[in-house]
Design a protein around this motif. Structure first.
Motif, PDB file in Angstrom:
ATOM      1  N   LEU A 109      -5.703  -5.594  10.404  1.00 27.28           N
ATOM      2  CA  LEU A 109      -6.324  -4.330   9.996  1.00 27.28           C
ATOM      3  C   LEU A 109      -5.882  -3.196  10.927  1.00 27.28           C
ATOM      4  CD1 LEU A 109      -8.286  -3.358   7.833  1.00 27.28           C
ATOM      5  CD2 LEU A 109     -10.145  -3.619   9.482  1.00 27.28           C
ATOM      6  N   LEU A 128      -2.303  -2.287  10.277  1.00 23.84           N
ATOM      7  CA  LEU A 128      -2.110  -1.509   9.048  1.00 23.84           C
ATOM      8  C   LEU A 128      -2.204  -0.017   9.354  1.00 23.84           C
ATOM      9  CD1 LEU A 128      -4.045  -3.447   6.250  1.00 23.84           C
ATOM     10  CD2 LEU A 128      -1.582  -3.223   6.567  1.00 23.84           C
ATOM     11  N   LEU A 129      -3.146   0.339  10.229  1.00 27.85           N
ATOM     12  CA  LEU A 129      -3.297   1.750  10.617  1.00 27.85           C
ATOM     13  C   LEU A 129      -1.990   2.300  11.158  1.00 27.85           C
ATOM     14  CD1 LEU A 129      -6.616   2.076  12.619  1.00 27.85           C
ATOM     15  CD2 LEU A 129      -6.068   2.966  10.362  1.00 27.85           C
ATOM     16  N   ILE A 174      -3.706   9.797   5.584  1.00 29.19           N
ATOM     17  CA  ILE A 174      -3.023   8.518   5.793  1.00 29.19           C
ATOM     18  C   ILE A 174      -2.094   8.594   7.011  1.00 29.19           C
ATOM     19  CG2 ILE A 174      -1.416   6.862   4.763  1.00 29.19           C
ATOM     20  CD1 ILE A 174      -2.538   7.744   2.009  1.00 29.19           C
ATOM     21  N   VAL A 218       1.125   1.642   8.027  1.00 29.55           N
ATOM     22  CA  VAL A 218       1.130   2.294   6.711  1.00 29.55           C
ATOM     23  C   VAL A 218       1.801   3.679   6.766  1.00 29.55           C
ATOM     24  CG1 VAL A 218      -0.328   3.270   4.888  1.00 29.55           C
ATOM     25  CG2 VAL A 218      -0.754   0.964   5.714  1.00 29.55           C
ATOM     26  N   PRO A 219       1.531   4.511   7.784  1.00 32.92           N
ATOM     27  CA  PRO A 219       2.230   5.806   7.822  1.00 32.92           C
ATOM     28  C   PRO A 219       3.751   5.661   7.870  1.00 32.92           C
ATOM     29  CG  PRO A 219       0.396   5.826   9.359  1.00 32.92           C
ATOM     30  CD  PRO A 219       0.521   4.413   8.849  1.00 32.92           C
ATOM     31  N   LEU A 278      -2.631  10.339   9.671  1.00 32.24           N
ATOM     32  CA  LEU A 278      -3.408  10.670  10.868  1.00 32.24           C
ATOM     33  C   LEU A 278      -3.173   9.720  12.060  1.00 32.24           C
ATOM     34  CD1 LEU A 278      -5.196  13.089  11.192  1.00 32.24           C
ATOM     35  CD2 LEU A 278      -7.193  11.675  10.702  1.00 32.24           C
ATOM     36  N   PRO A 279      -3.067   8.399  11.833  1.00 35.65           N
ATOM     37  CA  PRO A 279      -2.878   7.505  12.988  1.00 35.65           C
ATOM     38  C   PRO A 279      -1.654   7.839  13.828  1.00 35.65           C
ATOM     39  CG  PRO A 279      -3.444   6.236  11.059  1.00 35.65           C
ATOM     40  CD  PRO A 279      -3.228   7.645  10.584  1.00 35.65           C
ATOM     41  N   LEU A 280      -0.656   8.532  13.232  1.00 36.75           N
ATOM     42  CA  LEU A 280       0.521   8.914  14.018  1.00 36.75           C
ATOM     43  C   LEU A 280       0.141   9.879  15.137  1.00 36.75           C
ATOM     44  CD1 LEU A 280       3.219   9.606  11.275  1.00 36.75           C
ATOM     45  CD2 LEU A 280       3.112   7.669  12.839  1.00 36.75           C
ATOM     46  N   LEU A 299     -11.868   0.487  16.342  1.00 33.35           N
ATOM     47  CA  LEU A 299     -12.009  -0.696  15.487  1.00 33.35           C
ATOM     48  C   LEU A 299     -12.826  -1.780  16.180  1.00 33.35           C
ATOM     49  CD1 LEU A 299      -8.654  -1.282  13.605  1.00 33.35           C
ATOM     50  CD2 LEU A 299     -10.941  -1.330  12.628  1.00 33.35           C
ATOM     51  N   LEU A 327       0.840  -1.207   0.000  1.00 32.27           N
ATOM     52  CA  LEU A 327       0.000   0.000   0.000  1.00 32.27           C
ATOM     53  C   LEU A 327       0.870   1.250   0.000  1.00 32.27           C
ATOM     54  CD1 LEU A 327      -2.749  -1.025   2.601  1.00 32.27           C
ATOM     55  CD2 LEU A 327      -3.043  -0.755   0.130  1.00 32.27           C
TER      56      LEU A 327
END
Lengths: 285, 263
Positions: free
Chosen positions: B133, B136-137, B100, B140-141, B102-104, B115, B77
Motif C-alpha cells: 500500500l 503504491l503511493l 494522484i 502510481v505517480p 501529490l506523493p511526489l 500510514l 491503476l
C-alpha cells in the motif's frame, strides 16, 4: 445524454486510483493532522485538543536549527546537483554522437541499492577510506584526514551523487526538445555563442531545470538514510528527529507535528522557487 | 576546442558517478573483513557466504513479492487513470491528476509514518501488504506519468477507425490499444518494480517483522564483519539490473523496428 454516459465511463476508470490514493494518502494525512493536535499521555493520547506540539516545534531552538539545516543542506544539494548535471545533459543533447550509449552509461550507476550507493561514500570518505589511503600513499598527508566524513559536507556530496540521474534526465529532455532552427536563427542574426546560450538555450531548458530542482529538493529535505550513515552529529537532519519520535521516545503527536511542519515548509519553498524561476525565465526572454 | 572541454567534463562526470559504485564489486572480491585499502587479495568467499544466508534469501523473496505486486497494481491503476485523463474530457481531471501526483511532493518519511499511524488506529497489523500500500503511493505517480506520455504519443484515430469498422470496445482495446501501449506498460512495470524493490524508508516503518531486502541490508550495515557480504549483494543487484535494462532496451528496439517494417 450520450456524453454523460461516456463521462461516467471516464470517472469509472479514474475511481479505483482515487480510492486507493484516498485510503493510503488522504486518510493517513488527516489522521496525522488530528494526532498532531493531541498530547502524549503514557502510551495513549490525552483527551483534549492542544497546539502544544506546534509550540514545541516552532519554539525550541534545537528544532529550528534542524529545520534550517535540512533546508540549507537540501538547497545546496539541489544547486550542486543541477549545476553539475547541466553541462553533462548539454553535452549529450547537443554534442554526443552516440546519445543512447551516453544515456545508458549515465543511468547504470543508479541501478543498485540506494542504501549501498550511500554507504559507498562512507567507504570512500572514511578514516581508512579510498581518499585517505590514496593521499597517504602519495605522501601528501601522514595522518588520515578526519574531516571528510560525518559532517554536512559528506551529506551534500553523497546526496549530489545519489540524485544525479534526477537532474540529468529532465534537463536532457528539455534540451533535446529545443528547436534547433532557433539556435541557427540566433547565430545568423549575430548572437555570440554565449549570448545565444543565455537568451535561447538556457530559458528554453528552464522547465527541465525547475523539474529537476523540485524532484531533488523535496525528497532530500526529508532524507533519513544519508544523514544517518554519513552525517554524524553535525549532519543530523529533520527526518532523524522525526524517526526518533516514533521509534525511540514514542511521542507520536510531536512526531506528527514535526512531519506536517516539514511537509508544509518543503511545499512552500518548492512553490516559491517554481514561481520565481518561471518569472526569471520569462524576464530573460 | 569547446567541444573538447565538454567531452573532458563528460568523462570526469562519468568517473564521479562510477567510482563510488565500483567500490561495491571491488571490495566484494577483496580477501579481508576490513573495507580499507590496500586490497589484500582475491576471494569469492563473500559470494559463497551470501548464497548460504537464509535471512537474505527470505528478505529477497519478500522484496520480489512486494515489487511484483506493486508493479502490477500500480501499472493497472495507472493505465485506467491515464486512459481516463487522455481519452475523456472530465471535469476535475486536472485536480484528480494533481491529487494522484501529490506523493511526489511529500517526503517519504511522512508517507510512511502517516500510514503507520492509520494502521495503528485501525488496529491492522504491520505486514508486507501494508508495504505494498505504501509503495503504491510512491509508484502510481511514476506509472501515471509514463503511461500518459504513451497514450498521448499514439494516434487516437486508430481506435476510432477500429470502432467505425465495427469492433466493440473490448476488441478495440485488445487489438489496437494494448499492443500500442505495450512499450509504455513494460516501461511502467520496470520502473515501478525497481522503485519498490529499492525502497527503504516506507518499508522500514510498515513491514513489521517481515524484512524486505533494503531493510535486511540496513540491519547488516551495523555489523562490520558482515559488510563484505553486503557489498557482494550490492554487486549482484547491480549486475542483474544492468542485464535487465539492456534486455529491456533490446526488446524495445525490436518493437520499433517491427513498427517501421509494418508501416
Amino acid at each position: 445524454m450520450a456524453d454523460n454516459g461516456r463521462n461516467a465511463e471516464g470517472y469509472g476508470l479514474l475511481a479505483p486510483t482515487l480510492v486507493v490514493m484516498g485510503l493510503a494518502l488522504a486518510a493517513p494525512l488527516a489522521l496525522m493532522a488530528i494526532t498532531s493536535l493531541k498530547d502524549q499521555s503514557g502510551i495513549g493520547f490525552g483527551q483534549g485538543w492542544t497546539l502544544d506540539e506546534y509550540g514545541a516545534v516552532l519554539g525550541r531552538a534545537s528544532y529550528r536549527l534542524l529545520f534550517l539545516r535540512s533546508v540549507a543542506i537540501s538547497a545546496v544539494v539541489t544547486l550542486v546537483t543541477v549545476a553539475l548535471a547541466y553541462p553533462m545533459a548539454y553535452f549529450v543533447a547537443f554534442h554526443a554522437r552516440r546519445k543512447f550509449f551516453w544515456l545508458v552509461a549515465l543511468t547504470i550507476p543508479f541501478w543498485t541499492s540506494y542504501l549501498l550507493r550511500v554507504f559507498a561514500w562512507k567507504i570512500i570518505l572514511g578514516f581508512n577510506g579510498v581518499i585517505n589511503s590514496g593521499l597517504m600513499r602519495l605522501h601528501l598527508i601522514d595522518q588520515p584526514l578526519g574531516v571528510l566524513l560525518y559532517n554536512p559536507f559528506a551529506v551534500v556530496v553523497t546526496l549530489a551523487h545519489a540524485w544525479a540521474a534526477f537532474a540529468i534526465l529532465p534537463i536532457y529532455v528539455s534540451l533535446e526538445k529545443i528547436d534547433r532552427s532557433l539556435l541557427e536563427a540566433a547565430s545568423d542574426l549575430g548572437d555570440s555563442a554565449l549570448r545565444r546560450f543565455l537568451r535561447i538555450t538556457l530559458p528554453l531548458s528552464m522547465p527541465g531545470v525547475i523539474g529537476a530542482a523540485v524532484l531533488i529538493f523535496v525528497p532530500t529535505t526529508g532524507d533519513f538514510v544519508t544523514p544517518s550513515l554519513v552525517g554524524g552529529p553535525a549532519g543530523t537532519m529533520i527526518a532523524n528527529l522525526i524517526e526518533v519520535q516514533f521509534n525511540g521516545v514514542g511521542n507520536w503527536p510531536l512526531g506528527a507535528a514535526l512531519s506536517l511542519v516539514s511537509m508544509a515548509m518543503v511545499a512552500v519553498i518548492a512553490g516559491l522557487f517554481v514561481a520565481s524561476a518561471r518569472a526569471a525565465a520569462k524576464a530573460v526572454r | 576546442m569547446k567541444n573538447k572541454s565538454l567531452l573532458l567534463y563528460a568523462f570526469a562526470y562519468l568517473a564521479f558517478l562510477y567510482v563510488p559504485v565500483l567500490v561495491l564489486p571491488v571490495f566484494s572480491f577483496n580477501d579481508s573483513q576490513f573495507i580499507a585499502f590496500p586490497l589484500s587479495g582475491f576471494t569469492t568467499r563473500w559470494y559463497g557466504a551470501l548464497a548460504g544466508d537464509s535471512a537474505m534469501q527470505h528478505a529477497l523473496g519478500n522484496s520480489l513479492k512486494v515489487g511484483i505486486v506493486t508493479a502490477l497494481l500500480s501499472t493497472m491503476l495507472g493505465l485506467a487513470a491515464a486512459r481516463a485523463v487522455t481519452r475523456y474530457r472530465l471535469r476535475g481531471a486536472g485536480a484528480a491528476l494533481g491529487f494522484i501526483s501529490l506523493p511526489l511532493f511529500i517526503p517519504d518519511i511522512v508517507l510512511g509514518l502517516s500510514l503507520l499511524m492509520l494502521l495503528g488506529a485501525m488496529g491492522l497489523p504491520l505486514s508486507l501488504a501494508a508495504v505494498v500500500l505504501g509503495h503504491l503511493l510512491v509508484c502510481v505517480p511514476f506509472a501515471l506519468t509514463v503511461l500518459i506520455a504513451r497514450f498521448e504519443g499514439f494516434d487516437r484515430n486508430l481506435e476510432e477507425a477500429s470502432a467505425d469498422l465495427g469492433e466493440d470496445g473490448w476488441m478495440t482495446f485488445w487489438r489496437i490499444t494494448a499492443p500500442l501501449m505495450l512499450p509504455g506498460i513494460i516501461a511502467s512495470l520496470l520502473l515501478t518494480f525497481i522503485t519498490s524493490f529499492d525502497e527503504f524508508l516506507v518499508a522500514f516503518f510498515l513491514s513489521g517483522t517481515e524484512a524486505t531486502l533494503p531493510i535486511y541490508i540496513w540491519g547488516q550495515l551495523r555489523f562490520p564483519e558482515r559488510l563484505p557480504m553486503v557489498l557482494a549483494l550490492g554487486a549482484v543487484i547491480l549486475a542483474v539490473s544492468v542485464v535487465l535494462v539492456i534486455c529491456a532496451e533490446y526488446v524495445r528496439n525490436l518493437g520499433v523496428k517491427d513498427r517501421v517494417v509494418g508501416a
